[in-house]
Design a protein around this motif. Structure first.
Motif, short mmCIF file in Angstrom:
data_model
loop_
_atom_site.label_atom_id
_atom_site.label_comp_id
_atom_site.label_asym_id
_atom_site.label_seq_id
_atom_site.Cartn_x
_atom_site.Cartn_y
_atom_site.Cartn_z
N GLU A 145 39.00 -53.94 1.49
CA GLU A 145 39.39 -53.40 2.78
C GLU A 145 38.86 -54.38 3.81
OE1 GLU A 145 41.15 -50.72 3.18
OE2 GLU A 145 40.79 -49.39 1.47
N GLU A 182 48.87 -52.14 7.17
CA GLU A 182 47.77 -53.07 6.90
C GLU A 182 48.42 -54.45 6.74
OE1 GLU A 182 45.88 -51.08 3.56
OE2 GLU A 182 45.93 -49.19 4.67
N HIS A 197 43.76 -54.53 1.12
CA HIS A 197 43.98 -53.44 2.07
C HIS A 197 43.23 -53.73 3.36
CE1 HIS A 197 45.77 -50.34 -0.68
NE2 HIS A 197 45.39 -51.27 -1.53
N GLU A 198 43.51 -52.89 4.37
CA GLU A 198 42.81 -53.02 5.65
C GLU A 198 42.45 -51.65 6.17
OE1 GLU A 198 45.29 -55.42 8.27
OE2 GLU A 198 45.65 -56.76 6.58
N HIS A 224 50.12 -51.29 1.67
CA HIS A 224 50.11 -50.32 2.76
C HIS A 224 50.63 -51.00 4.02
CE1 HIS A 224 47.08 -47.39 0.75
NE2 HIS A 224 48.33 -47.18 0.39
ZN LIG Z 1 45.32 -49.37 2.26
#
Ligand SMILES: [Zn+2]
Length: 1001
Positions: A355, A174, A279-280, A171
């Motif tokens: 995340e 991110e 992810h973030e 993503h």
């Molecule tokens: Zn993500």
């Protein structure tokens, strides 16, 4: 039994390795020098001491191996430093050239031609043995190769080491993972602390530092623009990958994007035990490995237990290290298998996802959290702080600490996880005699061989083996129960004994039918994709994270038989080598070519491949050359047999050459000029449409709402404008972004070389505007076709581009990515050429259309209570009688089905200013099924809100048409069965009135 042996074996291992782990707690080796400058920077860029851990609060020095500073000019996670993918690769290759513990390989290219890599880091002996080890892992992954021999598996486990696969920045906003993974690779290669050495000696860490490479480079462009314009607002990242944005992490079912195929390819090649995606979003580290229910129903419970072990270990270890805000239970349900990391879950590995907290760039900023983010809960006893100064370095500290803790735990328990890997693979092969089914069968008499072949190719890409029956066979299949409850009860009463028995009927499959056996290692992904999904409306999880239904046979419009009887495994069949191909070619001879319309997507490619040839569509079914052709079938002139044969085999189509055209009513079938319209607010959902057109080589101009606003004579340039869903309200699409602040350019410049190439603008803010609405209105009035879908259909309705359609309000409807039954209302409409009377479509709380014969009419029905008789004489079903005069029979109130307009009354016709002339009235082509039958797969609540309402409406407007979709016919490469609703509309754009019966008045 093997289970007790496993338990004993695992305990022994844990006992020995726990001792080793206590010896090797996290922390630097005092004998190894530290890179003082780098270490000082780590501490400087970390905003609080407790955002560090003993694993990352220093960087070991190496005389030979350069640190990330060599490429970044600063440390990983430094403010203002966001490397392009090429810089990340340059560093990884520098590591490879200077350390014997690092190997880099290319795993594929993106849609825009950028490279994807995988970096292996481990001790020299492990790296040297990787090829041999891969052979052993391959045997554990496919226990058929060792005759399912547990003792042999134990020997292989003892001789093998596991592979742990990390993937970063799928993503694009991110942004932290690439630098975290650069530094992690350095640590794993260089650090001599016992803790890190233990990882290096026991597990190969495999790293793809950038998954969405096209999007990464665009994100870095935008960030650099922001650095160069520090006082300005910066342009939002409207394009990530070439086609889709956030949905690049929803492609693990359909496998349409290069990034998914490349990571899957690496997974199937290296046979890693874990795929861990970074992810973030939420603070500070949500290890959503545990997540929340409902869990995907097709997973081996061994895996879901592994999730618990690894997720809670992660929380516990990082809490011990003093880092706040680490948790593993949370919002994320694992129902859908569409996520990239789920490649592992659906292929006998372990899927994990972090995340961490990110700032969408490398600025250090103060972040204020929401109360639910910093609340202390049972699963988050040490929650994040309410207000923090947050840096990319903090993010990198969390990512690296979590990963090192996970790698260490995994290394400690390597034999147990390898043994589980074997067991999951073995139980996948034993599926026919465990939970079943035995096989899925795809009949050789499938009406849509093209879609069938496409579905089988998806399964092949997933790693599934396909066999093909060499002789006809019969299998018992359960009889589908009638939907009607009364009928069920009556049947039960009449014959209780037989009702209790499962009823079966024999189903015949011709030779050449495809059999997907479930006694193979990757049976689980096939079962996951082909089975039906049921999400109870009473499920405690009220916020499904993603689509709730995806049954591929339904979405592809292909017949799929789920066969429970293991006898099907004895059917004579041979393994399909190479890609499944639909039967194709030209039969017969003569100047006219006929192609049956079965809604296979290759047909639209055929039309554009012979752009200048004369195509006609038959308005009725016909028979020619001994073959039956459905309504809408193509008749082609002016194409040579040789040329036709070549293209037919390329597209997987069967053509029939005829001596003369059949006597059937036809109309011209054009190859119109198409524009695909997008807004600057979001391109996420239209990307799936763009990809579908590109793959079929259907030519189009890609234009934005701003082009439409600035082009008054759209009709001179295009015949069809397709406006896929935007994911915003109609008002927002018209308004665009607010005009205060500075312009937001999306353009190719020396500072931003990677953006502005798919489309560009000096300022992303202006929307469609009143001028754009007017241009579209003129375009339709002048004979153009506008296709609106979900929110863009709402736009067409609410901005007066159509008449006689109104939007209803949903009271209870909940269809968050659900497959529903649709029924053809008007089979003569060209939009449903090639379709059966009833089929499945994908919907995501689509708009509710109501029709009216009056312009501006709401199309509402009277509620039932208003039609009941008033108080008076007689019984409930008798009329009241006014006394003292003869009874006057009241006229019948107008009635209509939910997909129709109410018939006009005499009162409405008196001065018919608002009465829409019959030829201009909306025509419902396809409707949603009745409430009882509506749900096919997934979650559906409040079915009554939308049941029987129009799904696809053709609205004639002056010389042109607006076609409105409530369902989304083109979605994630998963809905091939409904693509042709769109293609039919395009090809017949000037003939949409064909077969229409007009109202008398
Ligand atoms: Zn993500």
């Amino acid at each position: 039994m093997s289970f007790s042996r496993l338990a004993a074996c695992a305990c022994l291992l844990l006992a020995t390795t726990t001792y080793a782990a206590e010896e090797a707690g996290p922390g630097r080796d005092p004998a190894q020098p530290v890179d003082e400058g780098y270490t000082r920077k780590i501490r400087e860029y970390t905003t609080e001491p407790f955002f560090l851990s003993p694993l990352v609060d220093y960087l070991p020095a190496s005389p030979d191996v350069p640190t990330p500073q060599a490429v970044l000019g600063d440390v990983a996670g430094a403010p203002g430093k966001l490397p392009y993918a090429a810089d990340v690769y340059r560093y990884m290759r520098l590591l490879e050239s200077r350390s014997p513990r690092v190997k880099v390989r290319t795993i594929g290219r993106t849609e825009e031609g950028r490279e994807m890599i995988a970096v292996a880091v481990a001790s020299e002996p492990l790296l040297a043995a990787m090829d041999d080890n891969r052979v052993r892992l391959g045997k554990l992954a496919d226990p058929r190769t060792i005759a399912m021999d547990d003792a042999e598996a134990d020997r292989l486990v003892a001789a093998s080491f596991p592979v742990y696969y990390l993937t970063g920045t799928i993503h694009s906003p991110e942004t932290g993972a690439p630098t975290a993974l650069m530094e992690l690779a350095y640590r794993l290669a260089v650090d001599e602390s016992p803790y890190v050495r233990y990882i290096r000696d026991h597990v190969v860490t495999l790293i793809t530092p950038v998954v969405e490479v096209d999007g990464r480079d665009r994100q870095v462009d935008v960030y650099n623009w922001h650095l160069a314009h520090p006082k300005d607002n910066w342009p939002p990242l409207v394009y990530w990958g070439h086609y889709v944005a956030h949905d690049n992490n929803r492609d693990a079912m359909g496998l349409t994007l290069n990034l998914t195929r490349n990571v899957l390819g690496e997974y199937l090649f290296q046979k890693p035990q874990v795929l861990h995606d970074l992810h973030e979003s939420v603070p500070f580290l949500y290890d959503n490995t545990v997540g929340d229910g409902p869990y995907n129903a097709w997973l081996d419970p061994i895996l879901t237990n592994e999730w618990q072990m690894m997720g809670w270990n992660n929380v516990s270890e990082m809490t011990r290290l003093g880092m706040p805000g680490v948790f593993t239970h949370g919002d994320f349900d694992t129902w859908s298998p569409g996520y990239l990391m789920f490649i592992a879950a659906s292929h006998n590995g372990i899927s994990r996802l972090y995340e961490t907290f990110g700032n969408a760039g490398a600025d250090t900023v103060v972040r204020r959290l929401s109360p639910d983010e910093y609340a202390r809960t049972w699963y988050r006893q040490n929650p994040p702080l309410p207000r923090v100064s947050w840096s990319q370095r903090n993010n990198n500290n969390y990512e690296q600490t979590g990963l090192l803790v996970s790698l260490h735990y995994f290394a400690q328990n390597a034999p147990a996880f390898l043994r589980n890997f074997y067991l999951k693979s073995k139980r996948s092969i034993e599926k026919p005699r465990l939970e079943g089914p035995a096989a899925y069968v795809f009949s050789a008499d499938e009406p849509r061989p093209g879609a069938q072949a496409e579905l089988l190719r998806v399964l092949q890409r997933q790693g599934c083996e396909i066999t093909r029956a060499t002789a006809a066979f019969d299998v018992p299949m359960p009889v589908r129960k009638p939907k009607d409850k009364d009928t069920d009860e009556a049947a039960a009463g009449a014959d209780k004994a037989s009702a209790e028995k499962p009823k079966t009927e024999t189903r015949h499959f011709p030779a050449g039918s495809y059999v997907l056996r479930m006694d193979q290692p990757y049976s689980r992904i096939a079962d996951m994709l082909l089975d039906y999904q049921y999400w109870s409306p009473d499920d405690p999880q009220k916020h499904p994270y993603d689509d709730t239904g995806w049954t591929f046979g339904e979405l592809f419009g292909v017949q799929v038989a789920r066969v429970a009887d293991p006898a099907v495994l004895a059917v004579a069949a041979e393994r399909v080598s190479g890609e499944v191909k639909a039967p194709s070619g030209v039969e017969g001879s003569g100047p006219v070519l006929a192609v049956n319309h079965n809604a296979d997507i290759g047909l639209v490619a055929l039309r554009y491949r012979f752009k200048d040839a004369a195509f006609e569509a038959a308005e009725e079914p016909f028979e020619a050359g001994g073959t039956k052709f459905a309504r809408g079938s193509f008749l082609i002139r002016g194409v040579s047999a040789a040329e036709a044969g070549r293209v037919a085999s390329e597209l997987g189509l069967k053509l029939q050459a005829l001596a003369a055209a059949p006597a059937v009513k036809t109309h011209p079938l054009r190859a119109p000029r198409v524009a695909l319209l997008h807004s600057w607010l979001s391109t996420q959902d239209e990307g799936w449409w763009r990809m579908a057109l590109d793959r079929l080589k259907l030519p189009y101009d890609y234009i934005s709402v701003q082009t439409v606003a600035a082009t008054p004579a759209l009709r001179t340039r295009w015949d069809v404008i397709v406006f896929p869903p935007v994911g915003r309200t109609a008002a927002a699409i018209v308004a665009g972004m607010p005009r205060w602040g500075n312009p937001l350019p999306w353009k190719t410049t020396p500072l931003t070389p990677n953006i502005g190439r798919i489309d560009s603008t000096d300022d992303m803010r202006p929307g469609l505007g009143a001028a754009g609405v007017q241009s579209l209105r003129d375009f339709v009035a002048g004979g153009g076709l506008l296709i609106g879908v979900m929110d863009t259909a709402e736009l067409a309705v609410s901005y007066g581009l159509t008449q006689g359609v109104a939007l209803g309000r949903a009271e209870k409807l909940k269809a968050p990515g659900t497959i529903v039954r649709a029924r053809v209302v008007d089979a003569a409409s060209p939009i449903v050429y090639g379709y059966a009377d009833s089929f499945s479509v994908y919907t995501a709380d689509g708009p509710i259309f109501n029709l009216s014969n009056l312009a501006g009419g709401r199309g509402r029905r009277r509620p039932p209570e208003e039609t009941e008789r008033p108080t008076g004489r007689g019984t409930a079903d008798e009329p009241d009688l006014p006394q003292g005069r003869p009874f006057a029979e009241p006229p019948k109130e107008p009635e209509a089905e939910a997909w129709e307009a109410l018939p006009l009354t005499e009162e409405q016709r008196r001065n018919p200013i608002y009465v829409i002339p019959p030829a201009q009235r909306p025509r419902t082509v396809l409707r949603y099924g009745d409430a009882k039958e509506l749900l096919v797969s997934g979650l559906l609540e409040g079915a009554d809100d939308i049941a029987k309402h129009p799904a696809v409406v053709d609205v004639p407007v002056e010389k042109g048409h607006v076609v409105l979709f409530s369902n989304n016919p083109i979605w994630r490469g998963e809905t091939l069965g409904s693509y042709f609703l769109v293609f039919n509309a395009i090809l017949n754009f000037d003939q949409l009135g064909a077969g229409r019966t007009l109202d008398a008045e």
